[in-house]
Design a protein around this motif. Sequence first.
Motif, PDB file in Angstrom:
ATOM      1  N   VAL A  13      26.017  38.824  29.904  1.00  0.00           N
ATOM      2  CA  VAL A  13      27.138  38.708  30.822  1.00  0.00           C
ATOM      3  C   VAL A  13      27.386  37.215  31.006  1.00  0.00           C
ATOM      4  CG1 VAL A  13      28.001  39.201  33.139  1.00  0.00           C
ATOM      5  CG2 VAL A  13      26.481  40.834  31.995  1.00  0.00           C
ATOM      6  N   THR A  21      32.098  39.806  34.725  1.00  0.00           N
ATOM      7  CA  THR A  21      31.471  41.075  35.084  1.00  0.00           C
ATOM      8  C   THR A  21      31.393  41.963  33.860  1.00  0.00           C
ATOM      9  OG1 THR A  21      33.567  42.120  35.682  1.00  0.00           O
ATOM     10  CG2 THR A  21      32.387  40.961  37.446  1.00  0.00           C
ATOM     11  N   GLU A  22      30.482  42.883  33.903  1.00  0.00           N
ATOM     12  CA  GLU A  22      30.328  43.877  32.839  1.00  0.00           C
ATOM     13  C   GLU A  22      30.095  45.224  33.490  1.00  0.00           C
ATOM     14  OE1 GLU A  22      30.454  43.614  29.466  1.00  0.00           O
ATOM     15  OE2 GLU A  22      30.916  41.469  29.600  1.00  0.00           O
ATOM     16  N   ASP A  23      30.645  46.258  32.903  1.00  0.00           N
ATOM     17  CA  ASP A  23      30.392  47.628  33.342  1.00  0.00           C
ATOM     18  C   ASP A  23      29.447  48.282  32.349  1.00  0.00           C
ATOM     19  OD1 ASP A  23      32.108  47.481  35.524  1.00  0.00           O
ATOM     20  OD2 ASP A  23      33.833  48.168  34.368  1.00  0.00           O
ATOM     21  N   LEU A  24      28.504  49.018  32.868  1.00  0.00           N
ATOM     22  CA  LEU A  24      27.553  49.743  32.036  1.00  0.00           C
ATOM     23  C   LEU A  24      27.526  51.176  32.528  1.00  0.00           C
ATOM     24  CD1 LEU A  24      25.222  49.846  29.949  1.00  0.00           C
ATOM     25  CD2 LEU A  24      23.691  49.130  31.789  1.00  0.00           C
ATOM     26  N   THR A  25      27.821  52.103  31.656  1.00  0.00           N
ATOM     27  CA  THR A  25      27.782  53.518  32.014  1.00  0.00           C
ATOM     28  C   THR A  25      26.477  54.111  31.512  1.00  0.00           C
ATOM     29  OG1 THR A  25      30.186  53.670  31.832  1.00  0.00           O
ATOM     30  CG2 THR A  25      28.941  55.751  31.758  1.00  0.00           C
ATOM     31  N   VAL A  41      24.476  43.059  41.581  1.00  0.00           N
ATOM     32  CA  VAL A  41      24.531  44.353  40.913  1.00  0.00           C
ATOM     33  C   VAL A  41      25.079  45.377  41.890  1.00  0.00           C
ATOM     34  CG1 VAL A  41      23.168  46.174  39.841  1.00  0.00           C
ATOM     35  CG2 VAL A  41      22.557  43.775  39.468  1.00  0.00           C
ATOM     36  N   THR A  42      26.049  46.140  41.439  1.00  0.00           N
ATOM     37  CA  THR A  42      26.605  47.228  42.234  1.00  0.00           C
ATOM     38  C   THR A  42      26.337  48.530  41.503  1.00  0.00           C
ATOM     39  OG1 THR A  42      28.332  45.769  43.041  1.00  0.00           O
ATOM     40  CG2 THR A  42      28.667  48.140  43.351  1.00  0.00           C
ATOM     41  N   VAL A  59      27.009  52.532  41.394  1.00  0.00           N
ATOM     42  CA  VAL A  59      27.887  53.588  41.918  1.00  0.00           C
ATOM     43  C   VAL A  59      27.442  54.921  41.349  1.00  0.00           C
ATOM     44  CG1 VAL A  59      30.273  54.397  42.042  1.00  0.00           C
ATOM     45  CG2 VAL A  59      29.784  51.949  41.986  1.00  0.00           C
TER      46      VAL A  59
END
Length: 186
Positions: free
Chosen positions: A143, A148-152, A183-184, A186
Amino acid sequence: IEYTKTQIENEIDGTPAGAVLQTDSNGHGTEVTGAAAGNGASETSRRYRGMAPKADIVVVKAGDGSFTDERVKDALTYAQKISITESKPVVVNLSLGGQSNAHDGTSTLDEAVDSFTASGNGRVAVVAAGNAGNESIHVTGTVGTSSTEDLTITVPSYSPITGDVNDVFQLELWWNNGDNTTVTLV
């Protein structure tokens, strides 16, 4: 507790005396020891032997299904002490199968193994790799600064286990020391 060769052999001679209070609760350590240093005595033909059937064996129990880094480091220290006391080389098997740490050589356990095996000291550590090689459990990435980066992450279906705290999902994130990271989840 330290057991002598005589005490251990007395436990496995068919009429155990009950002096040795520890067992290999899962069998993996015993299996690996046999593959490494078994002398074939379990069969009359002695056909099946380990790679080094004349080797001395020092068994160090560092856990019972769970192996904390501290206990494994203590085991390495003990093996080093035996090696020095006996003036013999030593090979330590670390077939632990853990998923913790950054896997980049910077953990305190990685550093302890490096120290244990320092060049020219006659000590070798055989560390298992790939115990979970067929599982898609590791993801790596970079990153950039101020991005930001999204990780699923998809948790596969499973059958819940009865009881308290039996269904666990573990997520470990690793980043460089000093980096400011938010870190968020969800």
